[in-house]
Design an enzyme around this catalytic site. Sequence first.
Site, PDB file in Angstrom:
ATOM      1  N   SER A  23       0.817  -1.229   0.000  1.00  8.84           N
ATOM      2  CA  SER A  23       0.000   0.000   0.000  1.00  8.84           C
ATOM      3  C   SER A  23       0.845   1.271   0.000  1.00  8.84           C
ATOM      4  O   SER A  23       0.309   2.370  -0.116  1.00  8.84           O
ATOM      5  CB  SER A  23      -0.966   0.001   1.188  1.00  8.84           C
ATOM      6  OG  SER A  23      -0.258  -0.154   2.398  1.00  8.84           O
ATOM      7  N   ASN A 110      -2.484  -2.299  12.781  1.00  3.32           N
ATOM      8  CA  ASN A 110      -3.943  -2.134  12.712  1.00  3.32           C
ATOM      9  C   ASN A 110      -4.412  -0.865  13.427  1.00  3.32           C
ATOM     10  O   ASN A 110      -5.259  -0.134  12.921  1.00  3.32           O
ATOM     11  CB  ASN A 110      -4.653  -3.349  13.317  1.00  3.32           C
ATOM     12  CG  ASN A 110      -4.395  -4.609  12.515  1.00  3.32           C
ATOM     13  OD1 ASN A 110      -3.791  -4.531  11.442  1.00  3.32           O
ATOM     14  ND2 ASN A 110      -4.828  -5.742  13.017  1.00  3.32           N
ATOM     15  N   THR A 155     -40.426  26.740 -11.369  1.00  2.00           N
ATOM     16  CA  THR A 155     -40.761  25.374 -10.945  1.00  2.00           C
ATOM     17  C   THR A 155     -41.002  24.629 -12.255  1.00  2.00           C
ATOM     18  O   THR A 155     -41.500  25.223 -13.219  1.00  2.00           O
ATOM     19  CB  THR A 155     -42.037  25.321 -10.070  1.00  2.00           C
ATOM     20  OG1 THR A 155     -43.129  25.830 -10.825  1.00  2.00           O
ATOM     21  CG2 THR A 155     -41.894  26.143  -8.790  1.00  2.00           C
ATOM     22  N   HIS A 156     -40.647  23.375 -12.300  1.00  4.10           N
ATOM     23  CA  HIS A 156     -40.743  22.570 -13.543  1.00  4.10           C
ATOM     24  C   HIS A 156     -40.008  23.255 -14.703  1.00  4.10           C
ATOM     25  O   HIS A 156     -40.384  23.084 -15.856  1.00  4.10           O
ATOM     26  CB  HIS A 156     -42.198  22.335 -13.958  1.00  4.10           C
ATOM     27  CG  HIS A 156     -43.095  21.921 -12.832  1.00  4.10           C
ATOM     28  ND1 HIS A 156     -43.236  20.613 -12.439  1.00  4.10           N
ATOM     29  CD2 HIS A 156     -43.868  22.654 -11.988  1.00  4.10           C
ATOM     30  CE1 HIS A 156     -44.079  20.551 -11.414  1.00  4.10           C
ATOM     31  NE2 HIS A 156     -44.464  21.779 -11.116  1.00  4.10           N
ATOM     32  N   SER A 277     -13.633  27.111 -28.021  1.00  5.06           N
ATOM     33  CA  SER A 277     -13.751  25.925 -28.852  1.00  5.06           C
ATOM     34  C   SER A 277     -12.640  25.961 -29.886  1.00  5.06           C
ATOM     35  O   SER A 277     -12.255  27.029 -30.368  1.00  5.06           O
ATOM     36  CB  SER A 277     -15.119  25.911 -29.541  1.00  5.06           C
ATOM     37  OG  SER A 277     -15.058  25.166 -30.741  1.00  5.06           O
ATOM     38  N   LYS A 283     -17.446  30.683 -29.503  1.00  9.31           N
ATOM     39  CA  LYS A 283     -17.822  29.994 -28.273  1.00  9.31           C
ATOM     40  C   LYS A 283     -17.079  30.468 -27.036  1.00  9.31           C
ATOM     41  O   LYS A 283     -15.887  30.755 -27.069  1.00  9.31           O
ATOM     42  CB  LYS A 283     -17.551  28.499 -28.422  1.00  9.31           C
ATOM     43  CG  LYS A 283     -18.483  27.850 -29.396  1.00  9.31           C
ATOM     44  CD  LYS A 283     -19.775  27.483 -28.741  1.00  9.31           C
ATOM     45  CE  LYS A 283     -20.052  26.046 -29.092  1.00  9.31           C
ATOM     46  NZ  LYS A 283     -20.847  25.344 -28.185  1.00  9.31           N
ATOM     47  N   ASN A 285     -17.258  28.661 -23.434  1.00 11.82           N
ATOM     48  CA  ASN A 285     -17.928  27.516 -22.806  1.00 11.82           C
ATOM     49  C   ASN A 285     -17.786  27.496 -21.286  1.00 11.82           C
ATOM     50  O   ASN A 285     -16.744  27.859 -20.752  1.00 11.82           O
ATOM     51  CB  ASN A 285     -17.343  26.215 -23.364  1.00 11.82           C
ATOM     52  CG  ASN A 285     -17.651  26.044 -24.838  1.00 11.82           C
ATOM     53  OD1 ASN A 285     -18.673  26.540 -25.327  1.00 11.82           O
ATOM     54  ND2 ASN A 285     -16.765  25.375 -25.554  1.00 11.82           N
ATOM     55  N   GLU A 290     -19.298  22.519 -16.024  1.00 13.21           N
ATOM     56  CA  GLU A 290     -19.594  21.169 -16.534  1.00 13.21           C
ATOM     57  C   GLU A 290     -18.711  20.124 -15.860  1.00 13.21           C
ATOM     58  O   GLU A 290     -19.155  19.027 -15.521  1.00 13.21           O
ATOM     59  CB  GLU A 290     -19.410  21.129 -18.054  1.00 13.21           C
ATOM     60  CG  GLU A 290     -20.488  21.905 -18.782  1.00 13.21           C
ATOM     61  CD  GLU A 290     -20.213  22.067 -20.282  1.00 13.21           C
ATOM     62  OE1 GLU A 290     -19.301  21.416 -20.819  1.00 13.21           O
ATOM     63  OE2 GLU A 290     -20.924  22.876 -20.912  1.00 13.21           O
ATOM     64  N   TYR A 317      -9.938  -6.301  12.293  1.00 12.62           N
ATOM     65  CA  TYR A 317      -9.299  -5.818  11.072  1.00 12.62           C
ATOM     66  C   TYR A 317      -9.311  -6.886   9.981  1.00 12.62           C
ATOM     67  O   TYR A 317      -9.066  -8.058  10.216  1.00 12.62           O
ATOM     68  CB  TYR A 317      -7.850  -5.380  11.360  1.00 12.62           C
ATOM     69  CG  TYR A 317      -7.158  -4.889  10.102  1.00 12.62           C
ATOM     70  CD1 TYR A 317      -7.320  -3.579   9.684  1.00 12.62           C
ATOM     71  CD2 TYR A 317      -6.390  -5.752   9.315  1.00 12.62           C
ATOM     72  CE1 TYR A 317      -6.725  -3.126   8.501  1.00 12.62           C
ATOM     73  CE2 TYR A 317      -5.790  -5.309   8.140  1.00 12.62           C
ATOM     74  CZ  TYR A 317      -5.967  -4.000   7.740  1.00 12.62           C
ATOM     75  OH  TYR A 317      -5.383  -3.552   6.586  1.00 12.62           O
ATOM     76  N   GLN A 322      -7.906  -1.813   3.629  1.00 11.08           N
ATOM     77  CA  GLN A 322      -6.883  -1.038   2.928  1.00 11.08           C
ATOM     78  C   GLN A 322      -7.509  -0.278   1.757  1.00 11.08           C
ATOM     79  O   GLN A 322      -6.979   0.726   1.308  1.00 11.08           O
ATOM     80  CB  GLN A 322      -5.788  -1.996   2.446  1.00 11.08           C
ATOM     81  CG  GLN A 322      -4.645  -1.345   1.726  1.00 11.08           C
ATOM     82  CD  GLN A 322      -3.433  -2.270   1.659  1.00 11.08           C
ATOM     83  OE1 GLN A 322      -2.800  -2.548   2.671  1.00 11.08           O
ATOM     84  NE2 GLN A 322      -3.126  -2.751   0.476  1.00 11.08           N
ATOM     85  N   LYS A 325      -8.664   3.821   1.189  1.00 10.54           N
ATOM     86  CA  LYS A 325      -7.797   4.980   0.976  1.00 10.54           C
ATOM     87  C   LYS A 325      -7.863   5.637  -0.398  1.00 10.54           C
ATOM     88  O   LYS A 325      -8.217   6.818  -0.507  1.00 10.54           O
ATOM     89  CB  LYS A 325      -6.351   4.597   1.278  1.00 10.54           C
ATOM     90  CG  LYS A 325      -6.177   4.246   2.737  1.00 10.54           C
ATOM     91  CD  LYS A 325      -4.782   3.896   3.109  1.00 10.54           C
ATOM     92  CE  LYS A 325      -4.797   3.330   4.518  1.00 10.54           C
ATOM     93  NZ  LYS A 325      -5.612   2.068   4.601  1.00 10.54           N
TER      94      LYS A 325
HETATM   95  N1  ARG Z   1      -1.793  -1.172   4.754  1.00  8.37           N
HETATM   96  C1  ARG Z   1      -2.704  -1.594   5.735  1.00  8.37           C
HETATM   97  C2  ARG Z   1      -4.042  -0.832   5.561  1.00  8.37           C
HETATM   98  O1  ARG Z   1      -4.027   0.123   4.894  1.00  8.37           O
HETATM   99  C3  ARG Z   1      -2.163  -1.310   7.096  1.00  8.37           C
HETATM  100  C4  ARG Z   1      -2.623  -2.261   8.145  1.00  8.37           C
HETATM  101  C5  ARG Z   1      -2.030  -3.582   7.888  1.00  8.37           C
HETATM  102  N2  ARG Z   1      -2.301  -4.515   8.907  1.00  8.37           N
HETATM  103  C6  ARG Z   1      -2.133  -5.810   8.706  1.00  8.37           C
HETATM  104  N3  ARG Z   1      -2.397  -6.596   9.680  1.00  8.37           N
HETATM  105  N4  ARG Z   1      -1.717  -6.270   7.586  1.00  8.37           N
HETATM  106  O2  ARG Z   1      -5.055  -1.221   6.073  1.00  8.37           O
END
Ligand code: ARG
Length: 458
Positions: A23, A110, A155-156, A277, A283, A285, A290, A317, A322, A325
């Site tokens: 990660s 964790n 409205t509408h 454009s 144009k 825009n 948007e 956990y 993970q 994120k």
């Molecule tokens: N990279 C893990 C996460 O984002 C960190 C926690 C990892 N814990 C584990 N027991 N592998 O959740």
Amino acid sequence: MAQLWGGRFTGETDELVYAFNQSLPFDRRLFFQDIRGSLAHAEMLKRQGIISAQEGDSIIEGLRAIQNDVLEGKLTVGGNDEDIHSFVEAELIRRIGDPGKMLHTGISRNDQVALDMRLYMRDETDGIRKLLLSLLHTIAAIMEENTETYMPGFTHMQKAQPVTLAHHFGAYFEMFRRDYERLGSVRERMNVCPLGSGALAGTTYPLDRELTANLLEFDRPCDNSMDGVSDRDYVLEILSSLSIIMTHLSRLSEEIIIWNSNEYGFIELSDAYSTGSSIMPQKKNPDIAELIRGKTGRVYAAMNSLFVTMKGLPLAYNKDMQEDKEMTFDAVDTVKGCLKLMEGMLRTSTWNSARMKESATMGFSNATDAADYLVRKGVPFRDAHGIIGRLVLNCISRGCSMDELPLEEYKKESPAFENDIYDAISLSACVSRRTTKGAPGSVGEELELIRKWFIEEE
Ligand code: ARG
């Protein structure tokens, strides 16, 4: 491959597995939070005598040096480590040797990751609330300047009754203020510290959880260690709040796009906030509006994605978490960008008040007021409704507005009409007579309350 574990293994991790599991490429964003948490943990271990003062000081010094090197660009957060926690620990051990190995006492990745993410999201929540406040200031400025800028309310998508630009923007003020307050209440609820939950069942070391919570500016430590490592409710709450912000930004964008069309021409976007454009030279825009409308989808996706990730997870956990994120980071970046751009676009736009007034006049948006006029003269509302309906038909066949219809035509439908009908259906009368709380004629009071609210909030 550089991981913190391995004692129990005899074989190597498959390269694909390592890459799939890693990660660091995205949780490197949590570097400063990880250092901050480790500093607090080391300080607590030292004060509790779980590690010696010397060991504690050397860890703290080492962590600070790592942080400085990153700030000064001497060290890049990245490489082959499994995650941000492993990166920091490995770097610490590389620098200070054995005392570095003491840092992981009474802590698990964790509770570390639960802490880092919470610290990060808390900071981002504060940042997004600041951006909302700046957007609210810009909206309030538009309101202050446009209490007599008449426009049709719809409205509408049909012209309904006249309002002012101030009143229209007052509605957006309320929406974004709720967003600001909603994030404020999430922030209060999320402000509990998971550190000390360990892997899931706390630890046998005499940790002082109050102290770490305090050092990290939390209100208190969490009450249950299994919840501490598995709770991602606050991320879901924030993503839900961000989705609502995007809903509001998207609705406003949609209106800006309509108002900016040749047919409406209510708003003139500044050159700085519009695009051209490549083929059509005429144009100008509304790409920014948007794009804001378009980016709403990815924020909803982040919210949906995490709900689906979390729904089937047993305690405590699981590695699925993970996945809280990448899309969350993207949603945070997206919302911040959209809030900044919407603020700038509104601040630099100009309003075509003559066009808006003409549009309100030509669309029979004062028909209800004409009926109310008859009611004041003693005609029952249901009859008045029919009379004005016929007069509107008459205007349509003549191609004129109600203001332009001669008095004889009015009198043909009802003897109650007098010359004062024209004043009664003028846009300023239609608006200023609507003085119920929250109505366009009461925008002055709304603005008064808004000014007070800013003072209390800042
Ligand atoms: N990279 C893990 C996460 O984002 C960190 C926690 C990892 N814990 C584990 N027991 N592998 O959740």
